[in-house]
Design a protein around this motif. Sequence first.
Motif, PDB file in Angstrom:
ATOM      1  N   SER A 196     -12.936  77.435  66.213  1.00  0.00           N
ATOM      2  CA  SER A 196     -11.812  78.347  66.366  1.00  0.00           C
ATOM      3  C   SER A 196     -11.944  79.111  67.675  1.00  0.00           C
ATOM      4  CB  SER A 196     -11.753  79.343  65.198  1.00  0.00           C
ATOM      5  OG  SER A 196     -12.860  80.221  65.245  1.00  0.00           O
ATOM      6  N   VAL A 197     -10.819  79.587  68.162  1.00  0.00           N
ATOM      7  CA  VAL A 197     -10.793  80.486  69.306  1.00  0.00           C
ATOM      8  C   VAL A 197     -10.022  81.728  68.868  1.00  0.00           C
ATOM      9  CG1 VAL A 197     -11.011  78.766  71.129  1.00  0.00           C
ATOM     10  CG2 VAL A 197      -8.765  79.252  70.183  1.00  0.00           C
ATOM     11  N   GLN A 198     -10.427  82.879  69.389  1.00  0.00           N
ATOM     12  CA  GLN A 198      -9.788  84.099  68.919  1.00  0.00           C
ATOM     13  C   GLN A 198      -9.720  85.143  70.010  1.00  0.00           C
ATOM     14  OE1 GLN A 198     -12.209  86.023  65.825  1.00  0.00           O
ATOM     15  NE2 GLN A 198     -13.916  84.729  66.449  1.00  0.00           N
ATOM     16  N   GLU A 252      -8.655  70.848  69.782  1.00  0.00           N
ATOM     17  CA  GLU A 252      -9.284  71.994  70.442  1.00  0.00           C
ATOM     18  C   GLU A 252      -8.491  72.441  71.667  1.00  0.00           C
ATOM     19  OE1 GLU A 252     -13.669  73.279  72.222  1.00  0.00           O
ATOM     20  OE2 GLU A 252     -13.195  71.169  71.865  1.00  0.00           O
ATOM     21  N   GLU A 253      -8.022  71.493  72.453  1.00  0.00           N
ATOM     22  CA  GLU A 253      -7.278  71.836  73.659  1.00  0.00           C
ATOM     23  C   GLU A 253      -6.015  72.619  73.325  1.00  0.00           C
ATOM     24  OE1 GLU A 253      -6.353  72.367  77.527  1.00  0.00           O
ATOM     25  OE2 GLU A 253      -8.220  71.585  76.700  1.00  0.00           O
ATOM     26  N   LEU A 254      -5.298  72.158  72.304  1.00  0.00           N
ATOM     27  CA  LEU A 254      -4.086  72.859  71.892  1.00  0.00           C
ATOM     28  C   LEU A 254      -4.416  74.247  71.354  1.00  0.00           C
ATOM     29  CD1 LEU A 254      -1.049  72.844  71.509  1.00  0.00           C
ATOM     30  CD2 LEU A 254      -1.372  71.699  69.311  1.00  0.00           C
ATOM     31  N   ALA A 255      -5.538  74.370  70.657  1.00  0.00           N
ATOM     32  CA  ALA A 255      -5.962  75.667  70.132  1.00  0.00           C
ATOM     33  C   ALA A 255      -6.135  76.677  71.266  1.00  0.00           C
ATOM     34  CB  ALA A 255      -7.262  75.511  69.344  1.00  0.00           C
ATOM     35  N   LEU A 267      -3.905  81.447  74.148  1.00  0.00           N
ATOM     36  CA  LEU A 267      -3.554  82.149  75.381  1.00  0.00           C
ATOM     37  C   LEU A 267      -2.135  82.690  75.324  1.00  0.00           C
ATOM     38  CD1 LEU A 267      -5.139  79.867  78.147  1.00  0.00           C
ATOM     39  CD2 LEU A 267      -5.834  82.179  77.505  1.00  0.00           C
ATOM     40  N   LYS A 268      -1.231  81.895  74.774  1.00  0.00           N
ATOM     41  CA  LYS A 268       0.166  82.327  74.667  1.00  0.00           C
ATOM     42  C   LYS A 268       0.317  83.502  73.706  1.00  0.00           C
ATOM     43  CE  LYS A 268       2.448  79.596  77.419  1.00  0.00           C
ATOM     44  NZ  LYS A 268       3.249  80.143  78.548  1.00  0.00           N
ATOM     45  N   VAL A 317      -5.653  87.438  67.069  1.00  0.00           N
ATOM     46  CA  VAL A 317      -5.198  86.079  66.794  1.00  0.00           C
ATOM     47  C   VAL A 317      -6.420  85.194  66.645  1.00  0.00           C
ATOM     48  CG1 VAL A 317      -3.904  84.082  67.654  1.00  0.00           C
ATOM     49  CG2 VAL A 317      -3.074  86.405  68.120  1.00  0.00           C
ATOM     50  N   GLU A 318      -6.438  84.351  65.616  1.00  0.00           N
ATOM     51  CA  GLU A 318      -7.528  83.392  65.434  1.00  0.00           C
ATOM     52  C   GLU A 318      -6.908  82.012  65.225  1.00  0.00           C
ATOM     53  OE1 GLU A 318     -11.922  83.113  63.472  1.00  0.00           O
ATOM     54  OE2 GLU A 318     -10.441  84.414  62.507  1.00  0.00           O
ATOM     55  N   VAL A 319      -7.225  81.103  66.136  1.00  0.00           N
ATOM     56  CA  VAL A 319      -6.658  79.756  66.095  1.00  0.00           C
ATOM     57  C   VAL A 319      -7.746  78.763  65.706  1.00  0.00           C
ATOM     58  CG1 VAL A 319      -5.320  78.012  67.328  1.00  0.00           C
ATOM     59  CG2 VAL A 319      -5.089  80.433  67.958  1.00  0.00           C
TER      60      VAL A 319
END
Length: 297
Positions: A46-48, A67-70, A75-76, A90-92
């Motif tokens: 995840s990225v957050q 992962e790339e889309l995450a 960022l958006k 936000v946590e993706v």
Amino acid sequence: MRLYNVLTSKITIVTFLFLSLIVIYFIAKLQKHPETTDLPLIVDVSVQCGFASQSRLDQLVVYVPSEELAKQVSLKLCNDEVVGRQFGGVEVFWGYKLSDSIEFLGKGFADLILAKENIVEAFMAESTYNYQAVLGYPSYTAFFISLKEKPRLDKAYFLDKTLGLIEYPTSRSGHILPKAQLKKLDLNTDSLNIRYANSHADLRDLLAKGEVDIISSYWKEDDVKRFSHNYITPISDNISGSKWYLKMNLENTDLYCAVQASLVSLAQEQMSTYFHQAEKYQHCGENGLIMELKDEQ
């Protein structure tokens, strides 16, 4: 003497029991797995981001299949004023497995998710959790793609070939449809040389390096840089694209329109014109007001 023997016997028994407890303790400690191994793998993918001006604890939870889309989505959304006003962060999450999608969609964990329409319908997510479509990608065609010749749809052609497919079974162009085509040709996948990849990008790398003879995927504009359009064979057309769904427990039109604007912007930034054709399912006017519904017939 008798008293001495009794005391010695008792001490021996107590010592034995004490040592036994120590041995049992260390055996149990060695056999016990660290707690971190029991955590689901998805925790690590995840990225957050957080909003410094917010004291709120609730997160906008997003799930995507790569992962790339995450990274791009985070960022958006992390730079969106409406999201920053309503959430603490936000946590993706991302993952390729069907079980991961089911976990986030089927149990309503995701606030925003990119998913196939058939999976959403299977879990009745629209009626159960009030997921509403925000943005959808157009239908596309699946192909067998080769490096040096046009693939033939006959049984003999595949017998001595190495075929590249997507590992996760939810991919229609990279898994479901090619296997269905092989079944039509009376080919048993267990008897074929199949190499699995995690993504369509990985499939293309395998083909470009000559590590597989054929892959099954969609065709995109920049594929002409590495492959010939003459060496593709359609498997199936009119495959419905994925959709972005937002959980709307409340009539939160500000959030809906903010998320839609971020996703439209992200789609327009992609190199492939396929994503530029993304369609809105509700049209937002000024001040986060939904103007009209898209006709889905």
